[in-house]
Design a protein around this motif. Structure first.
Motif, PDB file in Angstrom:
ATOM      1  N   ASP A  24      -1.658  -7.051  -0.060  1.00 25.89           N
ATOM      2  CA  ASP A  24      -0.265  -6.595  -0.184  1.00 25.89           C
ATOM      3  C   ASP A  24       0.037  -6.109  -1.600  1.00 25.89           C
ATOM      4  OD1 ASP A  24      -0.643  -9.190  -1.061  1.00 25.89           O
ATOM      5  OD2 ASP A  24       1.277  -9.944  -0.309  1.00 25.89           O
ATOM      6  N   ALA A  27      -0.066  -2.316  -1.885  1.00 26.55           N
ATOM      7  CA  ALA A  27       0.800  -1.456  -1.062  1.00 26.55           C
ATOM      8  C   ALA A  27       1.391  -0.334  -1.917  1.00 26.55           C
ATOM      9  CB  ALA A  27       1.910  -2.300  -0.442  1.00 26.55           C
ATOM     10  N   ASP A  29       3.819   2.438  -3.475  1.00 31.33           N
ATOM     11  CA  ASP A  29       5.263   2.705  -3.495  1.00 31.33           C
ATOM     12  C   ASP A  29       5.477   4.141  -2.991  1.00 31.33           C
ATOM     13  OD1 ASP A  29       4.646   4.403  -5.579  1.00 31.33           O
ATOM     14  OD2 ASP A  29       5.750   3.292  -7.111  1.00 31.33           O
ATOM     15  N   HIS A  33       2.642   6.815  -2.152  1.00 26.97           N
ATOM     16  CA  HIS A  33       2.503   7.094  -0.720  1.00 26.97           C
ATOM     17  C   HIS A  33       2.622   8.598  -0.445  1.00 26.97           C
ATOM     18  CE1 HIS A  33       3.062   5.010   3.406  1.00 26.97           C
ATOM     19  NE2 HIS A  33       2.345   6.084   3.505  1.00 26.97           N
ATOM     20  N   THR A  55      -6.235  -2.578  10.816  1.00 24.72           N
ATOM     21  CA  THR A  55      -5.077  -2.470   9.930  1.00 24.72           C
ATOM     22  C   THR A  55      -4.319  -1.156  10.186  1.00 24.72           C
ATOM     23  OG1 THR A  55      -6.210  -3.729   8.210  1.00 24.72           O
ATOM     24  CG2 THR A  55      -4.339  -2.409   7.514  1.00 24.72           C
ATOM     25  N   SER A  72       6.841   7.191   5.300  1.00 23.73           N
ATOM     26  CA  SER A  72       6.220   6.483   6.428  1.00 23.73           C
ATOM     27  C   SER A  72       6.197   7.371   7.672  1.00 23.73           C
ATOM     28  CB  SER A  72       6.986   5.199   6.755  1.00 23.73           C
ATOM     29  OG  SER A  72       7.002   4.349   5.648  1.00 23.73           O
TER      30      SER A  72
END
Ligand SMILES: NC(=O)c1ccc[n+]([C@@H]2O[C@H](COP(=O)([O-])OP(=O)(O)OC[C@H]3O[C@@H](n4cnc5c(N)ncnc54)[C@H](OP(=O)(O)O)[C@@H]3O)[C@@H](O)[C@H]2O)c1
Length: 186
Positions: A24, A27, A29, A33, A55, A72
């Motif tokens: 995690d 991950a 930001d 991303h 995953t 996303s």
């Protein structure tokens, strides 16, 4: 010929997963991303080790409603559009469209895939990618180094493979992540 690209988000000490199995801390930001999305957009096929597939299959069914972050929703579309090949000797079935299982990482099959593929191919899961590196199949490594030392866990790169690399590109992000893009086997 299509390139085979190994991408990994790692700690500065080179782990994709810490000793407790967590990642995690890696991950991305929104800035990272969005950059990853642009790198992944041209990818036509993902080669996944079974663990990485488990995953990533999250993206097959993730909510892409208008209330979700744009990065996303964008990544979910990119992921769903690509072909996927999952390497596993145990997985009975897959849980996503455009996905098939291979029971062995056969170098000749991957070479033929690279020759025939109209777009670049990505490989992930450190274990699977490490084998592909050892077989001389990987053309580029894209590492996202995070500003953290986790002290142990699953190594992003195998400790049994030697190779000369050429730095093709680098980029720093506001959250302290650095992206390094290398050509393998100069
Ligand atoms: N750093 C990050 O941001 C990040 C992001 C996502 C995920 N992760 C984590 O990183 C870890 C990566 O996993 P990993 O490196 O352990 O494994 P992996 O490479 O993704 O998967 C390993 C599995 O792939 C199959 N496999 C490997 N070599 C094979 C071969 N030659 N032929 C057929 N099947 C083969 C085997 O599956 P079977 O056991 O089914 O045979 C093996 O157990 C995962 O835990 C993932 O959750 C990290």
């Amino acid at each position: 010929m299509a390139k085979l690209i190994y991408s990994a988000i790692t700690s500065l000490d080179g782990y994709v997963e810490d000793a407790a199995g967590n990642f995690d801390w890696g991950a991305p930001d929104r800035e990272v991303h969005a950059f990853i999305n642009d790198l992944e957009r041209p990818i036509g096929t993902y080669l996944y080790g079974r663990r990485m597939y488990e995953t990533m299959v999250y993206w097959e069914s993730v909510d892409t409603g208008p209330d979700q972050p744009a990065v996303s929703r964008d990544f979910a579309e990119i992921w769903r559009a690509a072909e996927k090949i999952v390497y596993s000797r145990t997985l009975p079935t897959v849980a996503s469209a455009k996905t098939r299982i291979e029971r062995e990482l056969d170098p000749e099959t991957v070479r033929r895939l690279k020759e025939a593929a109209p777009a670049d191919i990505s490989i992930g899961g450190a274990e699977l990618a490490g084998q592909a590196l050892a077989l001389g199949l990987v053309d580029e490594c894209h590492l996202f180094l995070g500003p953290i030392l986790v002290g142990g866990g699953k190594r992003a790169l195998p400790d049994t493979v030697g190779a000369q690399l050429e730095l093709l590109d680098e980029r720093r992000f506001g959250n302290g992540v650095v992206h390094l893009r290398y050509r393998v086997g100069v």
